[in-house]
Design an enzyme around this catalytic site. Sequence first.
Site, mmCIF file in Angstrom:
data_model
loop_
_atom_site.group_PDB
_atom_site.id
_atom_site.type_symbol
_atom_site.label_atom_id
_atom_site.label_comp_id
_atom_site.label_asym_id
_atom_site.label_seq_id
_atom_site.Cartn_x
_atom_site.Cartn_y
_atom_site.Cartn_z
ATOM 1 N N LEU A 237 1.319 -4.993 14.507
ATOM 2 C CA LEU A 237 2.051 -3.933 13.810
ATOM 3 C C LEU A 237 1.097 -2.846 13.323
ATOM 4 O O LEU A 237 -0.079 -3.102 13.065
ATOM 5 C CB LEU A 237 2.838 -4.499 12.619
ATOM 6 C CG LEU A 237 2.110 -5.145 11.440
ATOM 7 C CD1 LEU A 237 1.522 -4.129 10.489
ATOM 8 C CD2 LEU A 237 3.064 -6.039 10.684
ATOM 9 N N GLU B 49 0.557 -0.009 10.347
ATOM 10 C CA GLU B 49 1.028 0.443 9.044
ATOM 11 C C GLU B 49 1.681 1.810 9.224
ATOM 12 O O GLU B 49 1.223 2.624 10.014
ATOM 13 C CB GLU B 49 -0.133 0.526 8.049
ATOM 14 C CG GLU B 49 -0.584 -0.852 7.598
ATOM 15 C CD GLU B 49 -1.774 -0.827 6.667
ATOM 16 O OE1 GLU B 49 -2.033 0.210 6.028
ATOM 17 O OE2 GLU B 49 -2.453 -1.861 6.581
ATOM 18 N N ASN C 63 -7.625 -3.485 19.419
ATOM 19 C CA ASN C 63 -8.084 -2.557 18.374
ATOM 20 C C ASN C 63 -9.366 -1.846 18.775
ATOM 21 O O ASN C 63 -9.543 -0.657 18.490
ATOM 22 C CB ASN C 63 -8.288 -3.307 17.053
ATOM 23 C CG ASN C 63 -6.974 -3.411 16.282
ATOM 24 O OD1 ASN C 63 -5.940 -2.933 16.745
ATOM 25 N ND2 ASN C 63 -7.001 -4.033 15.123
ATOM 26 N N PHE D 246 -2.980 8.478 20.939
ATOM 27 C CA PHE D 246 -4.350 8.182 20.489
ATOM 28 C C PHE D 246 -5.380 9.140 21.049
ATOM 29 O O PHE D 246 -6.537 8.791 21.260
ATOM 30 C CB PHE D 246 -4.737 6.727 20.806
ATOM 31 C CG PHE D 246 -4.439 5.827 19.651
ATOM 32 C CD1 PHE D 246 -3.135 5.493 19.350
ATOM 33 C CD2 PHE D 246 -5.445 5.354 18.834
ATOM 34 C CE1 PHE D 246 -2.842 4.714 18.251
ATOM 35 C CE2 PHE D 246 -5.170 4.572 17.732
ATOM 36 C CZ PHE D 246 -3.858 4.240 17.449
ATOM 37 N N GLY E 90 -9.971 14.094 15.155
ATOM 38 C CA GLY E 90 -9.840 14.142 13.704
ATOM 39 C C GLY E 90 -11.149 13.801 13.030
ATOM 40 O O GLY E 90 -12.228 14.002 13.606
ATOM 41 N N CYS F 285 -8.192 -2.155 9.535
ATOM 42 C CA CYS F 285 -8.329 -2.935 10.768
ATOM 43 C C CYS F 285 -9.415 -2.434 11.717
ATOM 44 O O CYS F 285 -10.350 -3.183 12.021
ATOM 45 C CB CYS F 285 -6.992 -2.980 11.505
ATOM 46 S SG CYS F 285 -5.776 -3.953 10.597
ATOM 47 N N LYS G 106 -4.049 7.043 6.939
ATOM 48 C CA LYS G 106 -3.158 7.728 7.888
ATOM 49 C C LYS G 106 -1.842 7.988 7.183
ATOM 50 O O LYS G 106 -1.622 7.454 6.088
ATOM 51 C CB LYS G 106 -2.980 6.919 9.167
ATOM 52 C CG LYS G 106 -2.251 5.606 8.987
ATOM 53 C CD LYS G 106 -2.013 4.982 10.347
ATOM 54 C CE LYS G 106 -1.289 3.664 10.243
ATOM 55 N NZ LYS G 106 -1.023 3.040 11.511
ATOM 56 N N ARG H 102 -7.852 1.808 2.463
ATOM 57 C CA ARG H 102 -9.050 1.074 2.879
ATOM 58 C C ARG H 102 -9.785 1.846 3.978
ATOM 59 O O ARG H 102 -9.199 2.225 4.975
ATOM 60 C CB ARG H 102 -8.669 -0.338 3.343
ATOM 61 C CG ARG H 102 -8.200 -1.208 2.184
ATOM 62 C CD ARG H 102 -7.752 -2.578 2.625
ATOM 63 N NE ARG H 102 -6.426 -2.597 3.208
ATOM 64 C CZ ARG H 102 -5.768 -3.716 3.542
ATOM 65 N NH1 ARG H 102 -6.335 -4.893 3.364
ATOM 66 N NH2 ARG H 102 -4.562 -3.659 4.058
HETATM 67 P P1 NAD Z 1 -3.911 -7.867 2.695
HETATM 68 O O1 NAD Z 1 -5.209 -7.861 1.979
HETATM 69 O O2 NAD Z 1 -2.947 -6.753 2.516
HETATM 70 O O3 NAD Z 1 -3.135 -9.224 2.338
HETATM 71 C C1 NAD Z 1 -3.719 -10.490 2.255
HETATM 72 C C2 NAD Z 1 -3.039 -11.279 1.132
HETATM 73 O O4 NAD Z 1 -3.571 -12.625 1.128
HETATM 74 C C3 NAD Z 1 -3.318 -10.709 -0.263
HETATM 75 O O5 NAD Z 1 -2.086 -10.469 -0.913
HETATM 76 C C4 NAD Z 1 -4.113 -11.818 -0.963
HETATM 77 O O6 NAD Z 1 -3.828 -11.928 -2.348
HETATM 78 C C5 NAD Z 1 -3.623 -13.059 -0.213
HETATM 79 N N1 NAD Z 1 -4.478 -14.233 -0.339
HETATM 80 C C6 NAD Z 1 -5.831 -14.313 -0.359
HETATM 81 N N2 NAD Z 1 -6.219 -15.602 -0.473
HETATM 82 C C7 NAD Z 1 -5.086 -16.352 -0.528
HETATM 83 C C8 NAD Z 1 -4.832 -17.745 -0.647
HETATM 84 N N3 NAD Z 1 -5.807 -18.635 -0.728
HETATM 85 N N4 NAD Z 1 -3.541 -18.162 -0.669
HETATM 86 C C9 NAD Z 1 -2.534 -17.264 -0.592
HETATM 87 N N5 NAD Z 1 -2.719 -15.942 -0.472
HETATM 88 C C10 NAD Z 1 -3.975 -15.486 -0.445
HETATM 89 O O7 NAD Z 1 -4.278 -8.040 4.230
HETATM 90 P P2 NAD Z 1 -3.427 -7.534 5.498
HETATM 91 O O8 NAD Z 1 -3.655 -6.100 5.726
HETATM 92 O O9 NAD Z 1 -2.035 -8.069 5.386
HETATM 93 O O10 NAD Z 1 -4.190 -8.311 6.666
HETATM 94 C C11 NAD Z 1 -4.073 -9.708 6.856
HETATM 95 C C12 NAD Z 1 -4.635 -10.042 8.217
HETATM 96 O O11 NAD Z 1 -3.830 -9.428 9.235
HETATM 97 C C13 NAD Z 1 -6.059 -9.547 8.462
HETATM 98 O O12 NAD Z 1 -6.727 -10.465 9.276
HETATM 99 C C14 NAD Z 1 -5.840 -8.256 9.219
HETATM 100 O O13 NAD Z 1 -6.933 -7.927 10.028
HETATM 101 C C15 NAD Z 1 -4.644 -8.586 10.060
HETATM 102 N N6 NAD Z 1 -3.830 -7.441 10.472
HETATM 103 C C16 NAD Z 1 -3.587 -6.421 9.614
HETATM 104 C C17 NAD Z 1 -2.813 -5.341 10.009
HETATM 105 C C18 NAD Z 1 -2.535 -4.185 9.074
HETATM 106 O O14 NAD Z 1 -2.061 -3.161 9.562
HETATM 107 N N7 NAD Z 1 -2.791 -4.298 7.779
HETATM 108 C C19 NAD Z 1 -2.257 -5.311 11.303
HETATM 109 C C20 NAD Z 1 -2.487 -6.381 12.145
HETATM 110 C C21 NAD Z 1 -3.291 -7.435 11.722
#
Ligand code: NAD
Length: 441
Positions: free
Chosen positions: A156, A158, A214, A255, A259, A266, A327, A334
């Site tokens: 996904l 954001e 990515n 893409f 910019g 990510c 974005k 971040r």
């Molecule tokens: P995020 O930091 O927004 O969320 C992670 C959550 O995990 C936080 O709320 C944190 O409090 C919680 N957490 C930490 N330790 C914990 C524990 N022991 N038990 C329960 N909860 C706990 O991160 P995100 O952006 O959602 O990314 C998560 C993963 O998904 C990463 O590996 C990221 O690379 C991947 N990802 C992110 C995106 C994106 O667009 N943000 C897209 C695809 C993949």
Amino acid sequence: MKKIAVVGTGYVGLVSGTCFAEAGNNVCCIDIDVQKVDKLKSGQITIYEPGLEKLFKRNVSEGRLTFTTNLEEGIKGREIIFLALPTPPGEDGSADLKYILSVAAELGKLLNEDDFKVIVDKSTVPVGTADLVRKTIIENGASPDCFDIVSNPEFLREGVAVDDFMKPDRVVIGYSNEKSKTIMGELYAPFVRQGNPVYYMDERSAELTKYAANSFLATKITFINEIARLCEILGADVDMVRFGIGSDDRIGKRFLFPGIGYGGSCFPKDVKALVKSASDVDYNFEILKAVMNVNAEQKTILIPRILGYFDGNISGRTFAIWGLAFKPNTDDIREAPALEIIDDLLSKGANVVAYDPEAMENVKNLYGDKIKLSNNQYEALDGADALIIATEWNEFRTPDFDKMTSLLKNQAIFDGRNLYALDTMRKLNYYYSSIGREIIK
Ligand code: NAD
């Protein structure tokens, strides 16, 4: 209906949990952040993501979506446990697996043989993590027969996360056991009714697919950024060049927008982690090293231009910044390029007045009163020496130029997102510096 737990309720966890609930499943989202869970329990959403709040509220009120801080309570009676935990870069650039492995260790103590569970890695994790999670769970007391591991990376974006999740271009499922393959296939069936593919593969290939995706996209952005730099030197227009190449199907139009570099939670960390994974097996991933270097320069490309305009000294001057999120359509800051620009301006003695439709609270938490935040895009311009555009929010695209002219001290715009037509800026008598195009003086 499947009973699902999602461990980690951030951007990915909350979107996935809400969308699974929207498809009729019963979902419990778990997080260690007590404040976050309290807020979610009281019906308030914790992130800005278009379309999410409506689904969140509906599923909470219909009892399909619940929240807890207690892992044991959260996974009780649930067949599928998603891990949507952070994988930030460690000091050496590798993905830090401490969050994943600590939850795996806890799960090892909680799982039992009468209650088979599929544990799904949704976080972006290096090749071999599925094996590591399996080993950690077993070392902490669980029998290998009471659980299975699946690697199901999330793609996904954001800003359009709900649409991406509800209608994914593809679903990738890395598995090693037929039973889990069937369970995951059933879970995703409602999301791929239009015929988008579900690719079943081994766990290692699934893990690498996400990094490859990515890293490729980061490379594509970086490529057009370098073409843009060359355009400036050679007197070409990057917009014309990107139209000219993007219409070729093999290249594609998406893409290809130049910019001030890629940011976000990510791309930067995933490119870094893939380079480190490669070097761990003695492979020198040269392209990606170049991508990281070029992107780091690109993020600060506007600063020398601003200095040039102000004869090398910006101390005491005030800059308006439009856009702070990495974005549009997100509040996520971040690794946002805007932050590097702010840091640079402050270190040179300048003042910053900034505006972003959604990300101001996050920026306030980071900078406190070091910068000023405005209530709207025009207020930020009042008495500013120049405008810097760092994020291409829609509302910045067709602004009231007369109002801008009356508020700004100098008619100068440094546009990191190429929002305005050169002819418009020429007619308005602006100094307008954008990326990969002629400077209007
Ligand atoms: P995020 O930091 O927004 O969320 C992670 C959550 O995990 C936080 O709320 C944190 O409090 C919680 N957490 C930490 N330790 C914990 C524990 N022991 N038990 C329960 N909860 C706990 O991160 P995100 O952006 O959602 O990314 C998560 C993963 O998904 C990463 O590996 C990221 O690379 C991947 N990802 C992110 C995106 C994106 O667009 N943000 C897209 C695809 C993949």
